[in-house]
Design an enzyme around this catalytic site. Structure first.
Site, mmCIF file in Angstrom:
data_model
loop_
_atom_site.group_PDB
_atom_site.id
_atom_site.type_symbol
_atom_site.label_atom_id
_atom_site.label_comp_id
_atom_site.label_asym_id
_atom_site.label_seq_id
_atom_site.Cartn_x
_atom_site.Cartn_y
_atom_site.Cartn_z
ATOM 1 N N ASP A 254 1.183 -12.620 0.089
ATOM 2 C CA ASP A 254 2.157 -11.700 0.663
ATOM 3 C C ASP A 254 3.550 -11.970 0.100
ATOM 4 O O ASP A 254 3.819 -13.040 -0.451
ATOM 5 C CB ASP A 254 2.191 -11.856 2.183
ATOM 6 N N LYS A 276 3.786 -6.498 1.276
ATOM 7 C CA LYS A 276 4.431 -5.282 1.775
ATOM 8 C C LYS A 276 5.765 -5.713 2.377
ATOM 9 O O LYS A 276 5.826 -6.660 3.159
ATOM 10 C CB LYS A 276 3.573 -4.606 2.840
#
Length: 704
Positions: A254, A276
């Site tokens: 991530d 994200k």
């Protein structure tokens, strides 16, 4: 051992290469399984009959279509392909995986016998079959005439030998598998011509949802690890997560992590950003989920590194449920979340005596990104967790029901969360008091009430099928065994029965000896401990003779290469035979062992007219335990472990349990108590023993 025979049908193309590589792969699989055999079913594909279509223009399933249809009709149970021949994506009603054994991945130039690139004419004719190779030839041989070439390996080589082509580029893997690697004229470095990721691998396809084939696949899958990276600080990452990173092949990470964590990956591992942040997505969630599943099916060791804690707003369920559908094992390592860092780390404590007895954590975001109401009614639907509540189950349940909670609301009681002996009991709010009366354990526990308790991870995934494996080996090698059990989808239960205590008073005089004889990894560790304590130079260590691969591998951990070990038969008897061949009369031998090993081996060396010192450098001390935890299978690494277990818990405690042992002495120790091990590892190493146990369980599933 399973005595029945189960025959599976494996489809393959009819070329010599396809038949050879398929049979070789199936033989390797059969050697790992018990009573499982494969019959090959040759099936001609359109790619075999159509010799005119340029492969650069062919359909994706040019070489697989007919085998796919054979799977769908039930004519075969599985099909074996060169992995690079599979279409991407595969048809939705089929499933697949790669076998982990990769042949030489590089491409090579093949010319007529006796010729080299220096002998080529000014405008050589080159046979090409892909855009990748076409581009290479345009750079390397700019004046060459490139022509499409078709046919199997032998036919392409024949076209070169007949003069139709001056050069053809081929995958070296095919030439090696056919035993004609001598036809390689020149290797093409990967720096000059990169190859597809799939080149050199074989793949197996099967009908989607076939439980037998998914069980077979589990033998070659590594457990996917979902790990919490902590929050923006490497020091807040757990030891378990760091250990997972150190062995990963691929890390999908991530955005909100400390990027220095990626430095923990081994050389050659791939790191892929799937994060994200503020609406900017490196990959959409469905792409990330698909990528996890694909990497796992390629027999890669995958770590999905999530910011904070994976289970808190991390969309963990979507990724784990996809793996569950494929029966691919996974484990989740919790992490420190922003919730803890922002509260415990700042002094704004979520719980403070006489101020706060609990807290609410939620997001105002809906699944589509919009905002939702955060009113009292919505909060009342959230799961509730009670700490320090095991002895208050009845009043808790009564109060919640009085406050309007449905008595049938799901609930769970979790004891010793995160521990090896973690236990989860699921019930409903109305029956929570019954659990308190019947099952309340004298362990720390939590009570959880809410719809989320309906869910949970599927436990019976992987080759070890979620079984609890009791590891009785010494403390020194527990971690290695734990990692292997995790990797194959089991639950390790650490239960060392032997402690190895080094005799530090023993003085090594390495320079006085011609040979050092070591017969176990434990002896290696004890010897190297003495070397370290006494600050002995590695250069003074004499030639090393060991009894097997496991002992040699242990020396390799210290950067030391052994000089001799028996071929194939790893045993003391084989070591004696080897010594008769290589030890000269008058040479001095230092044999190091434990107090339990016995002097027989040293005495046999004396018959060779060698001078032998039989040195006991460590002792096996028995470890006692107050209780025996629940387990499904037990791993014994030594006869001492068997004796210690039976002395404490008796033979009856092994009834209806699966046992795996390393070495004949360990098996003989069980037999002396009227027991027969279910699995005897063919090679006396921890990895081979745990994998043999996994193959045992997979074989039982395949037999149905």
């Amino acid at each position: 051992m399973t005595k029945s025979q189960t025959v599976l049908k494996a489809g393959t193309r009819p070329s010599n290469l396809a038949l050879t590589q398929t049979r070789g792969a199936l033989d390797r699989i059969e050697n790992r399984l018990e009573g499982i055999t494969f019959d090959m079913v040759p099936i001609t594909s359109v790619g075999d009959t159509d010799r005119t279509t340029d492969l650069r223009e062919a359909a994706d399933d040019f070489f697989t279509r007919e085998l796919d249809d054979a799977l769908r009709s039930g004519r075969v149970d599985c099909a074996v392909h060169s992995a690079k021949d599979l279409p991407d994506p595969l048809a939705g009603d089929l499933d697949w995986f790669w076998l982990p054994w990769r042949a030489e991945p590089r491409d090579a130039l093949v010319l007529a016998p006796g010729k080299t690139a220096a002998d080529l004419p000014d405008r050589p004719v080159i046979g090409v079959s892909s855009e990748r190779r076409e581009q290479y030839c345009s750079t390397r041989f700019p004046k060459a005439v490139q022509k499409t070439i078709r046919g199997n390996i032998e036919e392409r080589i024949a076209q070169v030998d007949s003069g139709d082509y001056d050069i053809v580029i081929m995958a070296a893997a095919a030439l090696f598998r056919l035993g004609i690697e001598d036809r390689i004229t020149e290797w093409i470095p990967l720096e000059e011509l990169d190859v597809p990721e799939a080149q050199g691998y074989l793949a197996i396809t099967f009908r989607k949802g076939d439980e037998r084939m998914m069980a077979l696949r589990s033998l070659f899958m590594h457990t996917v690890t979902f790990a919490g990276a902590g929050v923006s600080n490497k020091e807040l990452c757990t030891i378990a997560a760091l250990r997972a990173l150190k062995t990963a092949d691929i890390c999908l990470y991530d955005s909100l992590i400390d990027k220095s964590l990626l430095d923990e990956l081994p050389y050659g591992a791939q790191a892929i950003d799937v994060g994200k942040r503020c609406g900017a997505h490196s990959k959409e969630q469905h792409e990330t989920t698909r990528l996890i599943c694909e990497c796992a099916r390629k027999s890669k060791r995958v770590v999905r590194l999530k910011g904070g804690d994976p289970g808190i707003f991390g969309r963990l369920a979507e990724e784990t449920e996809a793996l569950e559908e494929l029966r691919i094992p996974f484990r989740v390592i919790p992490g420190i979340s922003a919730l803890q860092a922002a509260t415990t780390g700042t002094g704004m404590l979520l719980t403070r005596r006489d101020v706060s007895r609990g807290f609410v954590a939620l997001t105002p975001r809906l699944s589509g990104g919009g905002l939702a109401r955060c009113d009292g009614e919505m909060k009342n639907q959230l799961p509730v967790i009670y700490y320090m509540s095991i002895r208050a189950m009845e009043p808790i349940a009564q109060q919640l029901i009085e406050d309007g909670r449905d008595p049938k609301t799901p609930a769970a009681v979790i004891y010793n969360a995160g521990g090896e002996d973690e236990q989860v009991f699921k019930t409903t709010l109305e029956f929570l008091p019954d659990h308190a009366r019947k099952h309340c354990l004298k362990q720390p526990g939590l009570i959880m009430v809410g719809e989320t308790t309906r869910y949970g991870y599927r436990e019976n995934l992987g080759a070890l099928q979620g079984k609890r494996i009791l590891l009785t080996c010494s403390e020194a090698i527990q971690q290695k065994a734990v990692d292997l059990v995790h990797d194959l989808g089991g639950h390790p239960v650490q239960y060392p029965l032997i402690r190895l205590k080094c005799r530090r008073s023993f003085q090594l005089r390495c320079a006085e000896y011609d040979w050092l004889v070591v017969t176990s990894p434990s002896s290696v560790r004890a010897f190297m401990k003495l070397v370290d304590d006494q600050k002995i130079s590695y250069r003074s260590i004499p030639k090393i003779m060991v009894c097997g691969r496991g002992t040699a591998a242990e020396f390799a951990e210290y950067g030391i290469q052994v000089d001799a070990w028996p071929e194939g038969n790893f045993s003391a008897e084989a070591l004696k035979a080897l010594a008769r061949e290589i030890v000269k009369p008058g040479e001095k031998i230092l044999r190091v062992r434990s107090d339990k090993a016995g002097p027989d081996l040293a005495q046999s060396f004396q018959s060779l007219e060698a001078e032998v010192e039989d040195a006991i450098i460590y002792d096996n001390e028995q470890i006692t335990h107050e209780e025996l935890p629940p387990f499904d299978a037990v791993f014994f690494a030594s006869a001492s472990g068997v004796e210690s277990f039976i002395a404490q818990w008796g033979v009856q405690s092994l009834e209806n349990k699966t046992s795996v042992v390393i070495g004949k002495p360990t098996a003989q120790a069980m037999q002396q108590h009227g027991l027969t091990p279910d699995v005897l590892s063919g090679i006396s190493t921890i990895p081979d023993a745990i994998r043999a146990l996994a193959a045992h369980f997979v074989s039982r599933t395949l037999h149905g």
